[in-house]
Design a protein around this motif. Structure first.
Motif, short mmCIF file in Angstrom:
data_model
loop_
_atom_site.label_atom_id
_atom_site.label_comp_id
_atom_site.label_asym_id
_atom_site.label_seq_id
_atom_site.Cartn_x
_atom_site.Cartn_y
_atom_site.Cartn_z
N ILE A 1 0.45 -0.97 -0.36
CA ILE A 1 -0.18 0.10 -0.39
C ILE A 1 1.25 1.49 -0.62
O ILE A 1 0.80 2.20 -0.37
N ALA A 2 2.18 1.21 0.74
CA ALA A 2 3.08 2.19 0.67
C ALA A 2 3.75 2.70 -0.44
O ALA A 2 3.66 3.41 -0.79
N LEU A 3 4.16 1.48 -1.27
CA LEU A 3 4.35 1.35 -2.34
C LEU A 3 3.72 2.31 -3.50
O LEU A 3 4.21 2.97 -4.07
N PHE A 4 2.18 1.86 -3.36
CA PHE A 4 1.27 2.17 -4.54
C PHE A 4 1.55 4.10 -4.23
O PHE A 4 1.26 4.17 -5.01
N VAL A 5 0.96 4.06 -2.81
CA VAL A 5 1.13 5.55 -2.32
C VAL A 5 2.43 6.17 -3.43
O VAL A 5 1.93 7.48 -3.59
N ILE A 6 3.60 5.78 -2.62
CA ILE A 6 4.63 6.32 -3.25
C ILE A 6 4.85 6.80 -4.56
O ILE A 6 5.02 8.10 -5.32
N SER A 7 4.64 5.71 -5.24
CA SER A 7 4.17 5.72 -6.70
C SER A 7 3.39 6.41 -7.62
O SER A 7 3.40 6.94 -8.83
N GLY A 8 1.62 7.08 -6.69
CA GLY A 8 1.64 8.01 -7.33
C GLY A 8 1.42 9.31 -6.98
O GLY A 8 0.70 9.92 -7.35
N MET A 9 2.42 9.62 -6.36
CA MET A 9 2.80 11.12 -6.18
C MET A 9 4.24 10.88 -6.82
O MET A 9 4.94 10.78 -7.43
N ARG B 1 14.11 8.70 -11.55
CA ARG B 1 15.35 7.50 -11.50
C ARG B 1 15.03 6.35 -9.46
O ARG B 1 14.86 6.06 -10.06
N GLU B 2 15.19 7.11 -8.78
CA GLU B 2 15.19 6.91 -7.04
C GLU B 2 13.81 5.89 -7.11
O GLU B 2 14.02 5.03 -6.20
N LEU B 3 12.31 6.00 -7.85
CA LEU B 3 11.49 5.49 -7.33
C LEU B 3 11.78 3.69 -7.84
O LEU B 3 11.22 2.76 -7.09
N VAL B 4 12.71 3.46 -9.21
CA VAL B 4 13.04 2.19 -9.64
C VAL B 4 13.90 1.61 -8.32
O VAL B 4 13.61 0.16 -7.62
N LEU B 5 14.77 2.17 -7.97
CA LEU B 5 15.11 1.65 -6.50
C LEU B 5 14.15 1.65 -5.31
O LEU B 5 14.77 0.34 -4.51
N VAL B 6 13.39 2.50 -5.14
CA VAL B 6 12.30 2.40 -4.13
C VAL B 6 11.50 0.66 -4.36
O VAL B 6 11.35 0.16 -3.60
N TRP B 7 11.50 0.11 -5.83
CA TRP B 7 10.42 -0.98 -6.07
C TRP B 7 11.50 -2.26 -5.76
O TRP B 7 11.56 -2.84 -4.90
#
Length: 381
Positions: free
Chosen positions: A124-132, A138-144
């Motif tokens: 759920i946190a990953l979905f929320v962060i990805s939606g912002m 590029r750092e979002l790929v590392l978060v995933w």
């Protein structure tokens, strides 16, 4: 002009410019949209009566006369006499109080169920962060990558002192989220490549392969792909290599989702005016820079609604993995109802499951509408 008249005149002008009270406000909207004519008034009254009756009945059944807990005998078996007496005029939500862990987390070891609970929170946190949009870097790929690695560590265990748990004991909401999330994460890049390949004019062999892939996958139901992945996929692996059922189902879902998403993306590419590509060529941009910086962003913006609609469909289709022996959220609800004391209360279980599915699907739909509105605003529409 006196000071007093100078102060009064703007107020008088403002009052003259203000529309009459009968033309604005809630009552004006009701008269214009619900009571505009005799037949509109009649339909409004009939529908209002039906809605009130339904709402009152649901509140009485689901809240006023509902049973929220039942006593347990010395052997730990729930005494559902109270629910049986209330059957028909009151809901028995006690089934969720007794079976919520089984429904949400499946047969995962009871003492270790905090791990799949954290996994659900991570998703759920990953979905929320990805939606912002401010995190679209590029750092979002590392978060995933980090989040999915944490999901694997928590679910499998065997490291950091965590008890090992095999996939056969997984179930419930984590299975649904794993299949849907990994399916979308891998199917979307595949869909982009297939959509571009199907429109290629310089590589006819690639175009033919993409066309065959899309038409073949779209021509069979998902259940058939799941069967093939479960039975035939291990035949292509080296001797002694055993692929678990979860991975087989994941591959089938990725291939299925990729074909449907590819057609949605291709529709966006075809709807884009040819002048965009010609302008990029005039600037001297290469194929991949032109596609990544100009063509795809505009094409994907055009197809946000069908893309999200397809994602919602795939999220619900994860319930079909029951056919190869995986126990997702819906299947665990059916398993919970196999317990004799609760077999008569399927309505309450399925309503609870529907609320969970609606919550995730509505969140995706709400986000897509907001994203589409923001992107259109940035274009001045």
């Amino acid at each position: 002009m006196s000071q007093a008249s100078a102060n009064v005149e703007p107020i008088a002008i403002a009052s003259r410019d203000r529309p009459p009270a009968g033309l604005v406000g809630p009552w004006a909207w009701v008269r214009a949209n619900l009571l505009g004519s005799w037949w509109s008034t009649a339909v409004t009254l009939v529908l209002g009566y039906v809605i009130v009756r339904v709402v009152v009945g649901l509140v009485a059944w689901g809240v006023v006369h509902a049973v929220w807990s039942v006593p347990y005998g010395a052997n730990g078996v729930p005494d559902t006499t109270v629910c049986q007496n209330a059957h028909g005029y009151g809901a028995c939500w006690a089934v969720w109080a007794d079976k919520y862990r089984l429904i949400l987390f499946g047969r995962y070891p009871y003492q270790q169920q905090w791990r799949p609970a954290i996994v659900v929170g991570l998703f759920i946190a990953l979905f929320v962060i990805s939606g912002m949009r401010r995190f679209w870097r590029r750092e979002l790929v590392l978060v995933w990558i980090g989040t999915l690695a944490a999901v694997g560590v928590l679910m499998w265990g065997g490291v950091f002192g965590l008890l090992p748990v095999t996939e056969d004991q997984w179930g419930g909401l984590p299975i649904t989220l794993i299949l849907a999330t990994f399916g979308a994460a891998f199917a979307f890049p595949l869909a982009l490549l297939v959509a571009l390949g199907r429109r290629s004019t310089r590589l006819p062999a690639v175009r033919l392969l993409c066309v065959l892939y899309v038409e073949l996958i779209r021509g069979v139901p998902l259940i058939s792909l799941l069967f093939m992945a479960s039975v035939m996929f291990p035949l292509f692996m080296p001797a002694g290599v055993n692929v678990d059922k979860l991975l087989r189902a994941q591959v089938a879902i990725i291939l299925f989702a990729g074909a449907y998403l590819a057609e949605v993306v291709r529709g966006g590419l075809q709807a884009l005016p040819r002048g965009q590509a010609e302008a990029a060529d005039a600037l001297g941009l290469g194929y991949w820079r032109k596609t990544g910086l100009i063509i795809l962003p505009q094409a994907l913006r055009l197809v946000i609604p069908p893309l999200v609609n397809t994602f919602i469909g795939f999220f619900k289709d994860t319930s079909l993995v029951l056919i190869i022996g995986l126990f997702d959220l819906l299947t665990m609800g059916k398993v919970a109802l196999s317990d004799p004391p609760w077999q008569s209360f399927s309505t309450e279980v399925y309503i609870g499951l529907a609320v969970i599915y609606i919550a995730f699907c509505f969140a995706m739909s709400k986000y897509s509408r907001g994203l589409e509105r923001d992107l259109n605003r940035s274009r001045g529409q």
